[in-house]
Motif scaffolding. Structure first.
Motif: not given
Length: 631
Positions: A83-84, A169, A173, A176, A178, A195, A197, A235
């Motif tokens: 996770q970012g 994201a 971003s 990452r 994210y 969130w 990502q 994703c």
């Protein structure tokens, strides 16, 4: 990678929770060539990756790594991803745990395991970032609690927040790919956190397209849930009404935002697609009468699932349906189920209809209605019941179908007198028609559909005894590449449910195939699998006759003068192949419809002892903390 997506069958396993909260979920695939043994080259290659990839991923700027080890048939390709906002230590510990879990718990050549802080996927097929089919199947998960105050506003803000977070994201971003988000409501509603990502080897444009694809799941599965997530490989996204990430918020959204912001356009990147439709956003309608102009709002869905004009054209006002059913007269009652009553009716043009009136007290009926509108509006096949229209007016929830005059198969098949109407020719036609309808749902419709409640009472018969599959209230859509799903709440009918669905909540086209196999054996024998007056369930009885070479003794005696013994034997063999314990051993419906039942020249495999069935037993519930797998 595309091959991998077609092989996955979800298996939930609970691993130690020392790394992160309520995860993991492991998706352990069934390889058509079998798994690997403990001392195999494949497992040795996987162990080599376990020694290097946690460090490689945790030390990289994007907390991401791919790896390959082994030679020839022992090749393993893996993808590790954190996770970012995870720090280096958390990322390393999490990925170490994932490798330990899959190596000890999964002996197949492809698997994915999800934790809150990381995921690991491996396969004997290369993970390619430039492959358009490599967005991976999606696994929607929803919080079991629904929003109770201002649900429409809640859904609208959730949709806006998810679009804004996904856009950030992809385009705004760091390496990452994210972003985290927060939306503020007024004092009556909670804040929402989100969130999104992507794996950092995707371009911004491909990241956005991946996120759009999985966001399209939200209107169907999440509706008014206070939290949910959609898991993929390339994703992922999530929203909750409680904070669930340690890092800072990168996207702030106020409750006054009327629409999701248009996604930013990164340099040298194509214009991103339009944002996904808001969950619960009211559709624009074209009233055809003054009564229809006052109709209430109804759920919105992705344009990929139901076209606005298609839904608009199906609206039937309440006055028309009251007149058609003589104000839902008891004399017009066709039957009653768990969600309401079905009435016969006749429209002004003479068309006969069946009106399903959902119970006002049934909250589950709302979800069923949404499902049926979403699914059936686009399904067009002669072996599926046709949706005529619907009505949401005066607190009524009504779904209107074509009227099928001979009602349901169970009312004839399991009646000692009426089943004499079903000679072998009619029974063959019913079996083949059901098979063709299922083949359409599983393989030809877009999107693909798993029915999840296939049984004799959900097969209707027209004047010529042609079958039409009905009742899609429990059905589920499968997106591109998705082959199975997992649920926390097992729903269906005992005697027809596949063992992997009852025990672990796993459903797929192969769980429908199991239900079809049960029906084939019921049609041949004229006996219910769930008949508690019998000492053994139907599958056990048929198998014992098959093993003893006396299977023809089990067929319905009223068919003796109308059937070919070889045809009956072939149908029983197909039925047994469909109820095998391992889903991989069950045939696809295309093979059943075109080869097994469509030709006597195709040789059939030898069935093994069928799965244990659940005829009148409690169904275990998978406890997953405060988050339940979507249903």
């Amino acid at each position: 990678m595309a091959g991998l997506l077609l092989l996955w069958v979800a298996i939930i396993t609970m691993a130690p929770r020392s790394v992160v909260g309520i995860y993991p979920w492991m998706l352990c695939g069934y390889d058509p060539y079998g798994g690997f043994v403990a001392d195999s080259d494949y497992k040795a290659a996987l162990s080599l990756l376990a020694a290097t990839m946690p460090k490689n991923a945790s030390m990289s700027p994007g907390h991401f790594a791919t790896g390959q080890a082994g030679v020839a048939s022992g090749d393993v390709w893996a993808l590790a991803f954190c996770q970012g906002d995870a720090n280096t230590s958390t990322c390393y510990d999490c990925l170490q745990q994932t490798f330990e879990d899959v190596i000890s718990s999964c002996d197949y050549k492809d698997a994915t395991i999800y934790y809150d802080s990381c995921l690991l996927a491996y396969s004997n097929i290369h993970f390619r970032a430039d492959d358009d089919t490599d967005y991976s199947p999606t696994y929607p998960i929803r919080n079991l609690k629904n929003a109770t105050k201002e649900p429409e506003q809640f859904q609208r803000i959730v949709a806006a927040l998810m679009n804004a977070t996904a856009s950030s994201a992809a385009f705004n971003s760091s390496t990452r790919l994210y972003a985290s988000g927060q939306a503020e409501f007024d004092k009556e509603l909670p804040e929402v956190y989100a969130w999104a990502q992507c794996t950092p080897d995707l371009s911004p444009d491909r990241c956005w397209r991946c996120l759009v694809q999985i966001m399209r799941v939200l209107p169907t599965f999440m509706t008014d849930a206070v939290g949910g997530r959609v898991l993929g490989i390339r994703c992922n996204l999530r929203y909750e009404t409680q904070p669930f990430f340690p890092g800072p918020v990168t996207v702030q959204l106020s409750a006054t935002s009327a629409r999701p912001p248009r996604p930013a356009v990164a340099p040298n990147v194509k214009q991103a697609p339009a944002p996904v439709a808001a969950i619960g956003e009211e559709r624009r309608r074209r009233p055809r009468s003054q009564a229809q102009a006052k109709q209430p709002s109804y759920p919105s869905y992705s344009t990929e699932t139901v076209n606005n004009e298609t839904i608009d054209s199906m609206w039937i006002d309440i006055a028309t349906l009251r007149a058609a059913t003589e104000d839902f007269a008891e004399s017009n009652k066709l039957g009653e189920g768990g969600f309401g009553v079905v009435y016969k009716g006749s429209l002004r043009d003479g068309e006969e209809i069946a009106v399903k009136r959902l119970s006002k007290s049934s909250t589950q009926g709302v979800e069923e209605l949404r499902n049926e509108l979403t699914l059936v509006a686009k399904l067009k096949h002669k072996n599926l019941v046709r949706l005529v229209g619907f009505c949401l007016e005066q607190r009524e929830r009504l779904v209107v179908y074509e009227f099928v005059c001979n009602r349901s198969l169970d009312q004839i098949l399991f009646d000692t007198k009426k089943r004499e109407q079903l000679d072998w020719g009619k029974r063959q036609r019913i079996i083949r028609g059901i098979a063709r309808g299922l083949q359409y749902l599983h393989e030809d419709s877009q999107p693909k559909v798993v029915h999840r409640d296939l049984k004799a009472s959900n097969v209707l018969l027209d004047a010529d005894m042609n079958p039409k599959i009905s009742d899609f209230g429990l059905a589920r859509l499968f997106g591109r590449g998705q082959t199975q799903g997992v649920t926390n709440e097992v729903v269906g009918t005992y005697g027809y449910m596949a063992p992997e669905y009852v025990m672990r909540g796993n459903y797929s086209v192969k769980s429908d195939v199991f239900s079809f196999g049960v029906m084939v054996l019921e049609i041949v024998t004229g006996r219910k699998n769930s008949d508690t007056s019998q000492s053994e369930d139907l599958l056990t009885t048929i198998w014992e006759h098959w093993a003893a070479g006396t299977v023809l003794e089990a067929m319905d005696p009223c068919m003796n003068n109308s059937c070919s013994e070889s045809d009956v034997m072939r149908c029983i063999q197909v039925g047994l192949l469909c109820v095998q314990e391992n889903p991989v051993d069950r045939p696809l419906m295309s093979a059943v419809a075109m080869m097994m039942l469509g030709s006597n020249t195709v040789s059939l495999g030898s069935p093994s002892k069928p799965a244990f069935t659940f005829s009148a037993r409690p169904v275990p519930t998978l406890e997953m903390g405060h988050v339940g797998l979507v249903d």
